[in-house]
Motif scaffolding. Structure first.
Motif, PDB file in Angstrom:
ATOM      1  N   PHE A 288     -32.603  10.962  -8.602  1.00 39.47           N
ATOM      2  CA  PHE A 288     -32.467   9.645  -9.201  1.00 39.47           C
ATOM      3  C   PHE A 288     -31.368   8.913  -8.451  1.00 39.47           C
ATOM      4  N   SER A 289     -31.521   7.593  -8.305  1.00 40.70           N
ATOM      5  CA  SER A 289     -30.471   6.816  -7.651  1.00 40.70           C
ATOM      6  C   SER A 289     -30.180   5.575  -8.473  1.00 40.70           C
ATOM      7  N   GLY A 290     -29.032   4.979  -8.193  1.00 43.00           N
ATOM      8  CA  GLY A 290     -28.638   3.792  -8.932  1.00 43.00           C
ATOM      9  C   GLY A 290     -28.232   4.127 -10.355  1.00 43.00           C
ATOM     10  N   SER A 291     -28.043   3.114 -11.152  1.00 40.80           N
ATOM     11  CA  SER A 291     -27.670   3.294 -12.562  1.00 40.80           C
ATOM     12  C   SER A 291     -28.940   3.392 -13.387  1.00 40.80           C
ATOM     13  N   GLN A 292     -29.323   4.612 -13.719  1.00 42.82           N
ATOM     14  CA  GLN A 292     -30.539   4.845 -14.496  1.00 42.82           C
ATOM     15  C   GLN A 292     -30.205   5.601 -15.764  1.00 42.82           C
ATOM     16  N   SER A 293     -31.078   5.465 -16.739  1.00 45.82           N
ATOM     17  CA  SER A 293     -30.943   6.200 -17.983  1.00 45.82           C
ATOM     18  C   SER A 293     -32.331   6.700 -18.376  1.00 45.82           C
ATOM     19  N   VAL A 294     -32.419   7.984 -18.694  1.00 42.92           N
ATOM     20  CA  VAL A 294     -33.677   8.561 -19.163  1.00 42.92           C
ATOM     21  C   VAL A 294     -33.393   9.173 -20.526  1.00 42.92           C
ATOM     22  N   ASP A 295     -33.908   8.518 -21.569  1.00 48.13           N
ATOM     23  CA  ASP A 295     -33.658   8.956 -22.939  1.00 48.13           C
ATOM     24  C   ASP A 295     -34.397  10.241 -23.299  1.00 48.13           C
ATOM     25  N   ASP A 296     -35.550  10.469 -22.661  1.00 45.73           N
ATOM     26  CA  ASP A 296     -36.374  11.626 -23.002  1.00 45.73           C
ATOM     27  C   ASP A 296     -37.064  12.133 -21.731  1.00 45.73           C
ATOM     28  N   LEU A 297     -36.509  13.194 -21.140  1.00 47.11           N
ATOM     29  CA  LEU A 297     -37.072  13.742 -19.902  1.00 47.11           C
ATOM     30  C   LEU A 297     -38.473  14.329 -20.095  1.00 47.11           C
ATOM     31  N   ALA A 298     -38.862  14.596 -21.333  1.00 48.83           N
ATOM     32  CA  ALA A 298     -40.215  15.111 -21.589  1.00 48.83           C
ATOM     33  C   ALA A 298     -41.269  14.096 -21.156  1.00 48.83           C
ATOM     34  N   LEU A 299     -40.942  12.806 -21.213  1.00 48.59           N
ATOM     35  CA  LEU A 299     -41.880  11.770 -20.801  1.00 48.59           C
ATOM     36  C   LEU A 299     -42.165  11.814 -19.299  1.00 48.59           C
ATOM     37  N   LEU A 300     -41.250  12.443 -18.554  1.00 48.64           N
ATOM     38  CA  LEU A 300     -41.431  12.608 -17.104  1.00 48.64           C
ATOM     39  C   LEU A 300     -41.818  14.041 -16.738  1.00 48.64           C
TER      40      LEU A 300
END
Length: 185
Positions: A120-132
């Motif tokens: 991942f790059s930049g300012s990211q937020s993933v609330d639920d990694l299960a979605l990926l």
């Protein structure tokens, strides 16, 4: 009459003991964190809610839960919603390392940066990694450039969280194989 007085005293003692025990169970569980800047507490998760208090910077706080950019925190007999950008999930108060998204974070399924990677790059937020399809898959993390990351065991930044500011060849035992949400700073 003496028997009734003794029974009344015994019942009162039991009620007081029960009240004291339930009060200790009423304490909320949360993740240890730090206020890295002064926190303005609000009655809800957003700027449109009423201000309910303030917490000084470098104060130990308890994060009760988070959603998107806001966390419900408590400290110093205060409770309210504060910006997640001023909360550090690390073990000690430390400024967030950020450089306008100049950096990359790569997670690996194996320790020592081995196995399948997800970057991942930049300012990211993933609330639920299960979605990926990445939930509970990470064992190590490599940080490249000026960046840091917050990782949590549960989705939406709940449960145990930690701030990582340098590459970790093996995530700690609470996080290894148990990361469900991430925020890159």
């Amino acid at each position: 009459m003496r028997l009734i007085s003794a029974l009344t005293s015994a019942c009162l003692a039991i009620v007081m003991l029960f009240g004291a025990t339930t009060a200790s169970f009423a304490e909320e569980a949360g993740t240890h964190a730090w206020a890295i800047k002064p926190l303005i507490l609000a009655s809800g998760p957003g700027r449109s809610y009423d201000v309910t208090g303030h917490i000084a910077s470098e104060t130990a706080i308890k994060v009760l839960r988070c959603q998107r950019d806001w966390c419900l925190v408590s400290a110093e007999r205060q409770r309210g919603w504060a910006s997640i950008h001023y909360v550090d999930f690390g073990r000690n108060p430390a400024p967030i390392i950020t450089h306008g998204g100049a950096g990359e974070v790569c997670f690996f399924s194996g320790t020592n940066f081995t196995g399948t990677s997800s970057c991942f790059s930049g300012s990211q937020s993933v609330d639920d990694l299960a979605l990926l399809n990445l939930d509970n898959n990470f064992a190590s993390v490599q940080l490249n450039g000026r960046t840091s990351i917050s990782v949590c065991r549960d989705r939406f930044f709940k449960s145990y969280c930690e701030r990582i500011v340098r590459s970790e060849p093996a995530l700690n035992t609470y996080l290894r194989g148990n990361v469900s949400s991430i925020r890159i700073h």
